[in-house]
Design a protein around this motif. Sequence first.
Motif, PDB file in Angstrom:
ATOM      1  N   VAL A 138       3.353  12.405 -10.130  1.00  0.00           N
ATOM      2  CA  VAL A 138       2.621  13.655 -10.337  1.00  0.00           C
ATOM      3  C   VAL A 138       3.425  14.569 -11.257  1.00  0.00           C
ATOM      4  O   VAL A 138       4.614  14.792 -11.033  1.00  0.00           O
ATOM      5  N   MET A 139       2.747  15.123 -12.267  1.00  0.00           N
ATOM      6  CA  MET A 139       3.404  16.101 -13.133  1.00  0.00           C
ATOM      7  C   MET A 139       3.731  17.359 -12.331  1.00  0.00           C
ATOM      8  O   MET A 139       2.906  17.802 -11.517  1.00  0.00           O
ATOM      9  N   PRO A 140       4.891  17.956 -12.551  1.00  0.00           N
ATOM     10  CA  PRO A 140       5.273  19.153 -11.801  1.00  0.00           C
ATOM     11  C   PRO A 140       4.273  20.299 -11.898  1.00  0.00           C
ATOM     12  O   PRO A 140       4.150  21.088 -10.962  1.00  0.00           O
ATOM     13  N   ARG A 141       3.508  20.396 -12.974  1.00  0.00           N
ATOM     14  CA  ARG A 141       2.545  21.489 -13.136  1.00  0.00           C
ATOM     15  C   ARG A 141       1.175  21.187 -12.529  1.00  0.00           C
ATOM     16  O   ARG A 141       0.282  22.033 -12.546  1.00  0.00           O
ATOM     17  N   ASN A 142       0.999  19.992 -11.963  1.00  0.00           N
ATOM     18  CA  ASN A 142      -0.294  19.602 -11.407  1.00  0.00           C
ATOM     19  C   ASN A 142      -0.366  20.007  -9.934  1.00  0.00           C
ATOM     20  O   ASN A 142      -0.161  19.218  -9.018  1.00  0.00           O
ATOM     21  N   GLU A 157      10.569  11.718  -4.041  1.00  0.00           N
ATOM     22  CA  GLU A 157      11.791  10.938  -4.215  1.00  0.00           C
ATOM     23  C   GLU A 157      12.565  11.320  -5.476  1.00  0.00           C
ATOM     24  O   GLU A 157      13.571  10.708  -5.787  1.00  0.00           O
ATOM     25  N   GLY A 158      12.095  12.321  -6.196  1.00  0.00           N
ATOM     26  CA  GLY A 158      12.844  12.773  -7.360  1.00  0.00           C
ATOM     27  C   GLY A 158      11.989  12.894  -8.603  1.00  0.00           C
ATOM     28  O   GLY A 158      10.786  12.634  -8.590  1.00  0.00           O
ATOM     29  N   LEU A 159      12.624  13.303  -9.681  1.00  0.00           N
ATOM     30  CA  LEU A 159      11.951  13.546 -10.948  1.00  0.00           C
ATOM     31  C   LEU A 159      12.287  12.442 -11.941  1.00  0.00           C
ATOM     32  O   LEU A 159      13.462  12.129 -12.162  1.00  0.00           O
ATOM     33  N   SER A 160      11.273  11.857 -12.522  1.00  0.00           N
ATOM     34  CA  SER A 160      11.449  10.885 -13.607  1.00  0.00           C
ATOM     35  C   SER A 160      11.228  11.625 -14.917  1.00  0.00           C
ATOM     36  O   SER A 160      10.132  12.132 -15.179  1.00  0.00           O
ATOM     37  N   LYS A 161      12.259  11.692 -15.720  1.00  0.00           N
ATOM     38  CA  LYS A 161      12.198  12.425 -16.990  1.00  0.00           C
ATOM     39  C   LYS A 161      11.401  11.669 -18.040  1.00  0.00           C
ATOM     40  O   LYS A 161      11.611  10.472 -18.246  1.00  0.00           O
ATOM     41  N   LYS A 162      10.476  12.378 -18.664  1.00  0.00           N
ATOM     42  CA  LYS A 162       9.702  11.864 -19.794  1.00  0.00           C
ATOM     43  C   LYS A 162       9.227  10.424 -19.563  1.00  0.00           C
ATOM     44  O   LYS A 162       9.408   9.555 -20.403  1.00  0.00           O
ATOM     45  N   CYS A 163       8.578  10.192 -18.434  1.00  0.00           N
ATOM     46  CA  CYS A 163       8.225   8.812 -18.061  1.00  0.00           C
ATOM     47  C   CYS A 163       6.811   8.393 -18.430  1.00  0.00           C
ATOM     48  O   CYS A 163       6.525   7.200 -18.451  1.00  0.00           O
ATOM     49  N   PHE A 164       5.914   9.345 -18.713  1.00  0.00           N
ATOM     50  CA  PHE A 164       4.542   8.990 -19.084  1.00  0.00           C
ATOM     51  C   PHE A 164       4.124   9.755 -20.324  1.00  0.00           C
ATOM     52  O   PHE A 164       4.404  10.942 -20.451  1.00  0.00           O
ATOM     53  N   GLU A 165       3.420   9.056 -21.214  1.00  0.00           N
ATOM     54  CA  GLU A 165       2.863   9.703 -22.392  1.00  0.00           C
ATOM     55  C   GLU A 165       1.540  10.338 -21.981  1.00  0.00           C
ATOM     56  O   GLU A 165       0.623   9.664 -21.512  1.00  0.00           O
ATOM     57  N   ILE A 166       1.471  11.636 -22.111  1.00  0.00           N
ATOM     58  CA  ILE A 166       0.270  12.394 -21.774  1.00  0.00           C
ATOM     59  C   ILE A 166      -0.143  13.178 -23.018  1.00  0.00           C
ATOM     60  O   ILE A 166       0.607  14.042 -23.486  1.00  0.00           O
ATOM     61  N   ASN A 167      -1.312  12.846 -23.564  1.00  0.00           N
ATOM     62  CA  ASN A 167      -1.837  13.525 -24.732  1.00  0.00           C
ATOM     63  C   ASN A 167      -0.795  13.619 -25.848  1.00  0.00           C
ATOM     64  O   ASN A 167      -0.527  14.679 -26.402  1.00  0.00           O
ATOM     65  N   GLU A 168      -0.176  12.473 -26.112  1.00  0.00           N
ATOM     66  CA  GLU A 168       0.795  12.298 -27.195  1.00  0.00           C
ATOM     67  C   GLU A 168       2.102  13.068 -26.994  1.00  0.00           C
ATOM     68  O   GLU A 168       2.782  13.431 -27.948  1.00  0.00           O
ATOM     69  N   TRP A 170       5.624  13.096 -24.181  1.00  0.00           N
ATOM     70  CA  TRP A 170       6.276  12.526 -23.001  1.00  0.00           C
ATOM     71  C   TRP A 170       6.415  13.607 -21.937  1.00  0.00           C
ATOM     72  O   TRP A 170       6.917  14.692 -22.216  1.00  0.00           O
ATOM     73  N   GLU A 171       5.955  13.288 -20.731  1.00  0.00           N
ATOM     74  CA  GLU A 171       5.936  14.259 -19.633  1.00  0.00           C
ATOM     75  C   GLU A 171       6.769  13.778 -18.448  1.00  0.00           C
ATOM     76  O   GLU A 171       6.744  12.596 -18.093  1.00  0.00           O
ATOM     77  N   ASP A 172       7.486  14.725 -17.827  1.00  0.00           N
ATOM     78  CA  ASP A 172       8.186  14.453 -16.572  1.00  0.00           C
ATOM     79  C   ASP A 172       7.166  14.297 -15.447  1.00  0.00           C
ATOM     80  O   ASP A 172       6.101  14.917 -15.476  1.00  0.00           O
ATOM     81  N   HIS A 173       7.514  13.472 -14.457  1.00  0.00           N
ATOM     82  CA  HIS A 173       6.674  13.294 -13.260  1.00  0.00           C
ATOM     83  C   HIS A 173       7.562  13.192 -12.040  1.00  0.00           C
ATOM     84  O   HIS A 173       8.620  12.561 -12.089  1.00  0.00           O
ATOM     85  N   TYR A 174       7.121  13.811 -10.951  1.00  0.00           N
ATOM     86  CA  TYR A 174       7.765  13.576  -9.663  1.00  0.00           C
ATOM     87  C   TYR A 174       7.311  12.218  -9.157  1.00  0.00           C
ATOM     88  O   TYR A 174       6.150  11.832  -9.327  1.00  0.00           O
ATOM     89  N   ARG A 175       8.235  11.504  -8.508  1.00  0.00           N
ATOM     90  CA  ARG A 175       7.913  10.232  -7.842  1.00  0.00           C
ATOM     91  C   ARG A 175       7.741  10.505  -6.356  1.00  0.00           C
ATOM     92  O   ARG A 175       8.618  11.062  -5.717  1.00  0.00           O
ATOM     93  N   PHE A 176       6.606  10.120  -5.819  1.00  0.00           N
ATOM     94  CA  PHE A 176       6.321  10.277  -4.397  1.00  0.00           C
ATOM     95  C   PHE A 176       6.123   8.910  -3.761  1.00  0.00           C
ATOM     96  O   PHE A 176       5.715   7.962  -4.436  1.00  0.00           O
ATOM     97  N   ALA A 177       6.376   8.829  -2.460  1.00  0.00           N
ATOM     98  CA  ALA A 177       6.120   7.587  -1.728  1.00  0.00           C
ATOM     99  C   ALA A 177       5.676   7.899  -0.307  1.00  0.00           C
ATOM    100  O   ALA A 177       6.098   8.889   0.296  1.00  0.00           O
TER     101      ALA A 177
END
Length: 190
Positions: A138-142, A157-168, A170-177
């Motif tokens: 999940v993106m931190p702003r979502n 479980e933490g932040l993955s830096k620049k892990c997904f390309e969103i609208n051209e 790279w966006e950070d996303h939190y990893r959840f489980a």
Amino acid sequence: MNRYTLVTERLYLHLAHPRLAAQVADFNLRNKEDMMDVEPRRPSAYYEKKGIKRYLKLDYADAMRGSDFRYYLTEKGSDKIIGTVCIGQVLFGSVKSCVLSYKIDKDYRGKGYCSEAVDEMIYLAFHTLRLHRIEAQVMPRNKPSLAIMEKFGFENEGLSKKCFEINEKWEDHYRFALLNDTVSAKQNYR
């Protein structure tokens, strides 16, 4: 309904299939502008019946292989698609995990439909497929997606830096489980 449709209190969840092409193309087009800041840039075929039919054939084949299960949501009594939910990247063996994703039509947010569909996917993953772990990014702003993670007890479980390309971009996303401790670690295969 048939074996390819899941039923909740207010929704039908239809397994991705080419016969849904017109409805899915309509959903994608209705939500194109609203989803631009949270999704990758999509080719024009993603918004056209003929093009989306190819994607749906692949989604259906993935479901038949047991690797991804994408469902499209309709309210009971309607055939208008209002969202999608997926447990994908399903792994069995010693991993027993999947990745959860979802989106809801801009006009149906805040009504609990997404939560209802996510609840059904958790049941599918943990009780039907007997998986041990569901992951989500999940993106931190979502904020709405962060609220869903909290509602269902997903652990950050933490932040993955620049892990997904969103609208051209790279966006950070939190990893959840979310874990299912009723699955035995001794049980290595389906």
